[in-house]
Design a protein around this motif. Structure first.
Motif, PDB file in Angstrom:
ATOM      1  N   PRO A  96       0.836  -1.202   0.000  1.00 55.62           N
ATOM      2  CA  PRO A  96       0.000   0.000   0.000  1.00 55.62           C
ATOM      3  C   PRO A  96       0.873   1.256   0.000  1.00 55.62           C
ATOM      4  CG  PRO A  96      -0.731  -1.560   1.673  1.00 55.62           C
ATOM      5  CD  PRO A  96       0.587  -2.057   1.165  1.00 55.62           C
ATOM      6  N   ASP A  97       0.518   2.214  -0.849  1.00 54.68           N
ATOM      7  CA  ASP A  97       1.339   3.424  -1.028  1.00 54.68           C
ATOM      8  C   ASP A  97       0.663   4.622  -0.369  1.00 54.68           C
ATOM      9  OD1 ASP A  97       2.949   5.500  -1.842  1.00 54.68           O
ATOM     10  OD2 ASP A  97       2.903   4.968  -3.967  1.00 54.68           O
ATOM     11  N   PHE A  98       1.193   5.014   0.778  1.00 56.20           N
ATOM     12  CA  PHE A  98       0.721   6.189   1.501  1.00 56.20           C
ATOM     13  C   PHE A  98       1.737   7.324   1.431  1.00 56.20           C
ATOM     14  CE2 PHE A  98      -1.814   2.857   3.480  1.00 56.20           C
ATOM     15  CZ  PHE A  98      -3.039   3.464   3.682  1.00 56.20           C
ATOM     16  N   ASP A  99       2.639   7.277   0.465  1.00 51.97           N
ATOM     17  CA  ASP A  99       3.726   8.257   0.371  1.00 51.97           C
ATOM     18  C   ASP A  99       3.163   9.668   0.205  1.00 51.97           C
ATOM     19  OD1 ASP A  99       5.948   9.806  -0.168  1.00 51.97           O
ATOM     20  OD2 ASP A  99       6.710   8.505  -1.756  1.00 51.97           O
ATOM     21  N   PRO A 100       3.381  10.542   1.223  1.00 52.48           N
ATOM     22  CA  PRO A 100       2.852  11.908   1.132  1.00 52.48           C
ATOM     23  C   PRO A 100       3.415  12.692  -0.057  1.00 52.48           C
ATOM     24  CG  PRO A 100       3.665  11.455   3.352  1.00 52.48           C
ATOM     25  CD  PRO A 100       4.062  10.304   2.483  1.00 52.48           C
ATOM     26  N   ALA A 101       4.617  12.348  -0.483  1.00 52.41           N
ATOM     27  CA  ALA A 101       5.245  13.078  -1.584  1.00 52.41           C
ATOM     28  C   ALA A 101       4.517  12.877  -2.909  1.00 52.41           C
ATOM     29  CB  ALA A 101       6.713  12.656  -1.720  1.00 52.41           C
ATOM     30  N   THR A 102       3.759  11.791  -3.043  1.00 52.15           N
ATOM     31  CA  THR A 102       3.094  11.514  -4.319  1.00 52.15           C
ATOM     32  C   THR A 102       1.571  11.475  -4.224  1.00 52.15           C
ATOM     33  OG1 THR A 102       3.235   9.116  -3.995  1.00 52.15           O
ATOM     34  CG2 THR A 102       5.082  10.183  -5.157  1.00 52.15           C
ATOM     35  N   LEU A 103       1.023  11.738  -3.050  1.00 54.31           N
ATOM     36  CA  LEU A 103      -0.437  11.661  -2.889  1.00 54.31           C
ATOM     37  C   LEU A 103      -1.179  12.512  -3.917  1.00 54.31           C
ATOM     38  CD1 LEU A 103      -1.016  11.707   0.973  1.00 54.31           C
ATOM     39  CD2 LEU A 103      -1.441   9.819  -0.603  1.00 54.31           C
ATOM     40  N   MET A 104      -0.791  13.762  -4.055  1.00 56.98           N
ATOM     41  CA  MET A 104      -1.526  14.670  -4.953  1.00 56.98           C
ATOM     42  C   MET A 104      -1.419  14.261  -6.419  1.00 56.98           C
ATOM     43  SD  MET A 104      -3.368  16.720  -3.371  1.00 56.98           S
ATOM     44  CE  MET A 104      -3.876  17.470  -4.891  1.00 56.98           C
ATOM     45  N   THR A 105      -0.274  13.755  -6.838  1.00 59.49           N
ATOM     46  CA  THR A 105      -0.141  13.369  -8.250  1.00 59.49           C
ATOM     47  C   THR A 105      -0.922  12.104  -8.564  1.00 59.49           C
ATOM     48  OG1 THR A 105       1.918  12.187  -7.791  1.00 59.49           O
ATOM     49  CG2 THR A 105       2.104  14.480  -8.534  1.00 59.49           C
ATOM     50  N   ARG A 106      -1.163  11.260  -7.565  1.00 63.87           N
ATOM     51  CA  ARG A 106      -1.898  10.017  -7.781  1.00 63.87           C
ATOM     52  C   ARG A 106      -3.393  10.154  -7.509  1.00 63.87           C
ATOM     53  NH1 ARG A 106      -0.616   6.203  -4.218  1.00 63.87           N
ATOM     54  NH2 ARG A 106       0.455   7.591  -2.794  1.00 63.87           N
ATOM     55  N   SER A 107      -3.792  11.185  -6.798  1.00 61.10           N
ATOM     56  CA  SER A 107      -5.190  11.364  -6.422  1.00 61.10           C
ATOM     57  C   SER A 107      -6.041  11.757  -7.625  1.00 61.10           C
ATOM     58  CB  SER A 107      -5.300  12.463  -5.350  1.00 61.10           C
ATOM     59  OG  SER A 107      -6.655  12.714  -5.058  1.00 61.10           O
ATOM     60  N   HIS A 108      -7.246  11.219  -7.663  1.00 61.80           N
ATOM     61  CA  HIS A 108      -8.193  11.603  -8.716  1.00 61.80           C
ATOM     62  C   HIS A 108      -8.811  12.960  -8.417  1.00 61.80           C
ATOM     63  CE1 HIS A 108      -8.920   7.003  -9.411  1.00 61.80           C
ATOM     64  NE2 HIS A 108      -7.724   7.381  -9.767  1.00 61.80           N
ATOM     65  N   THR A 109      -8.811  13.357  -7.150  1.00 61.30           N
ATOM     66  CA  THR A 109      -9.411  14.628  -6.758  1.00 61.30           C
ATOM     67  C   THR A 109      -8.330  15.644  -6.410  1.00 61.30           C
ATOM     68  OG1 THR A 109      -9.556  13.989  -4.421  1.00 61.30           O
ATOM     69  CG2 THR A 109     -11.468  13.501  -5.827  1.00 61.30           C
TER      70      THR A 109
END
Length: 177
Positions: A98-111
């Motif tokens: 599971p990827d909870f990496d804060p550095a990439t959350l926004m780039t992977r998020s649909h919203t």
């Protein structure tokens, strides 16, 4: 009866013993496991971003309707976090990380993460409704894409989708539309 259910239980038992290390992913799993894990990691990112947005909005909300709106945001935040954790558990079941990496959350998020400068309840409600509609559309597409290849993940996504539709309905009611 021409369409009778038949299964070679002896073979199923042998396969189960021979492939125990694969856990719940059996030879009858028909989806692209790596792609499903990647999609679920994007779902995790989406749900964490929604959790953060709702949490921020619940705390920052001001005005005459603050208590009612903040309570709704807090409830939605809690549910979004649970969605992310459920998706993470499924990633783990499939043998992924599971990827909870804060550095990439926004780039992977649909919203998007939108926190209005001013504590404008109407804008918060509107932005959250937009986000819910994005999630509803993308999760419907994920469910269609999964089809019968991974019924467990499909049911998970259907369950999450149902709650997201409830969120959108709640937000619409609060907007008075």
């Amino acid at each position: 009866m021409a369409n009778q259910f038949e299964i070679d239980v002896r073979k199923v038992r042998e396969d189960a013993r021979a492939h125990m290390a694969e856990g719940p992913v059996t030879q009858t799993y028909e989806a692209q496991k790596g792609q499903v894990i990647a999609v679920l990691n994007d779902v995790i990112a989406t749900e964490v971003v929604c959790f953060l947005r709702y949490s921020q909005n619940a705390i920052a909300a001001t005005g005459i309707d603050r208590a009612q709106v903040a309570a709704e945001f807090t409830e939605h935040a809690r549910e979004e976090l649970q969605h992310g954790l459920r998706a993470a558990e499924r990633v783990s079941q499939l043998g992924g990380k599971p990827d909870f990496d804060p550095a990439t959350l926004m780039t992977r998020s649909h919203t998007e993460y939108v926190a209005p400068e001013e504590s404008d309840l109407k804008r918060m409600l509107t932005e959250n409704l937009v986000a819910e509609r994005v999630v509803i559309t993308t999760y419907q597409e994920i469910i269609r894409w999964l089809g019968d290849g991974d019924p467990t993940t499909r049911r998970l996504m259907e369950s999450i989708l149902e709650e997201e539709e409830d969120h959108a309905d709640d937000l619409l009611d609060l907007l008075g539309s």
